[in-house]
Scaffold this motif. Sequence first.
Motif, mmCIF file in Angstrom:
data_model
loop_
_atom_site.group_PDB
_atom_site.id
_atom_site.type_symbol
_atom_site.label_atom_id
_atom_site.label_comp_id
_atom_site.label_asym_id
_atom_site.label_seq_id
_atom_site.Cartn_x
_atom_site.Cartn_y
_atom_site.Cartn_z
ATOM 1 N N GLU A 1 0.826 -1.211 0.000
ATOM 2 C CA GLU A 1 0.000 0.000 0.000
ATOM 3 C C GLU A 1 0.858 1.257 0.000
ATOM 4 O O GLU A 1 0.550 2.242 -0.707
ATOM 5 N N GLU B 1 2.299 1.782 -3.392
ATOM 6 C CA GLU B 1 1.294 2.341 -4.305
ATOM 7 C C GLU B 1 1.163 3.849 -4.122
ATOM 8 O O GLU B 1 0.969 4.590 -5.105
ATOM 9 N N VAL C 1 1.177 2.337 -8.308
ATOM 10 C CA VAL C 1 0.884 0.901 -8.413
ATOM 11 C C VAL C 1 1.529 0.214 -7.219
ATOM 12 O O VAL C 1 2.552 0.684 -6.703
ATOM 13 N N PRO C 2 0.965 -0.926 -6.763
ATOM 14 C CA PRO C 2 1.487 -1.566 -5.544
ATOM 15 C C PRO C 2 2.618 -2.550 -5.810
ATOM 16 O O PRO C 2 2.784 -3.521 -5.080
ATOM 17 N N GLU C 3 3.401 -2.304 -6.839
ATOM 18 C CA GLU C 3 4.470 -3.246 -7.171
ATOM 19 C C GLU C 3 5.666 -2.511 -7.756
ATOM 20 O O GLU C 3 5.563 -1.369 -8.210
#
Length: 404
Positions: free
Chosen positions: A253, A256, A261-263
């Motif tokens: 989180e 992000e 984006v969470p990656e």
Amino acid sequence: MSGNKAVAYKGPGVVEVIDIDYPTFELKDGPGVNPANVGRKVPHGVILKTVATNICGSDQHMVRGRTTAPSDLVLGHEITGEVVEVGPDVEFIKVGDICSVPFNIACGRCRNCKERKTGICLNVNPDRPGSAYGYVDMGGWVGGQAEYVLVPYADWNLLKFPDRDQALEKIMDLTMLSDIFPTGFHGAVSAGVTVGSTVYVAGAGPVGLAAATSAHLLGAAVVIVGDMNADRLAQARTFGCETVDLSKGDPGEQIEQLLGVPEVDCAVDAVGFEAKGHGADSHHEAPATVLNSLMDITAAGGSLGIPGLYVTGDPGGIDAAAQKGSLSLSLGTGWAKSLAFTTGQCPVMKYNRGLMMAILHDKVHIAKNVNAQAITLTDAPRGYAEFDAGAATKYVLNPNGYLD
């Protein structure tokens, strides 16, 4: 010569400065020395007067009692020194040379060494491939947190600095070449960091900060460092890293919020087997936490560099499985996302000369980034205690006054 002071592990939480023998060109019996190595002749070795020798997180695992290290094991695998004696078979290294010592001990003759896999040399540790100074189950080569140390296969192992005055001027940076800088760089390289990458580094200790420094050097667009130690996260921000506080929960989180984006493209585990949980579980040990979280936040097709230490014997492990290095990994996640993993000792010689040139030509300032601080050999117990308590400092021991 007859005297030699050294830092030794005495038991969980205890290190002391003790008197040991001045080294000779033979590996003698002592704490942690593999019986098959006792009496091993080292005509290809040199004796170094230690210029700088660093306290490492890997040493700290032993000092916490989290390995099978015996009492009185002399510690230290991060060594920089001046050659004071050379063995009869040494051809190119000379008395007076100042050199970096890769923490991996390698023969230069076996198949793995010839393939640049110097972290898993086949000829220096009778128990398994790979060896290091002053480390449990690594063959028993005496550690370098000492005034003097023996280095075998010197023509192969030693990285000679080209100019003595320049080397001493930049010694606090150059001493990082023995381990943490190449190890961090290896983590970044094996994670696939390149120009424009988004990178997450788990752990803001010295290796994590070295990995973050390396990611910047390799051209990453964004480098994010995760930890629960506020001081160490602050240190990461001093050289342009973004940070996430893992005491607030899993990193996805927060990533992000930074990236949209969470990656990330690439991830590095600079924590290892003493990992703790995230968020509400941050006070409890959970050795697979980092690896599982990295699989979650690394983009499909990405890679994980894992320079963080994992062991096959951990007396303090949280359960029987962890005590033998068996962790509850979500391997299915890694498989489903086609993730690549690279583990094991960094092959220091693959990287150390290039990183030396980057230091000598002011392309990187690794000592500043890891907050290196010189202390005396007699201050080593304090350095270990403060590092264990979470100090955002890389402690560099100064046994012979070169750093004064």
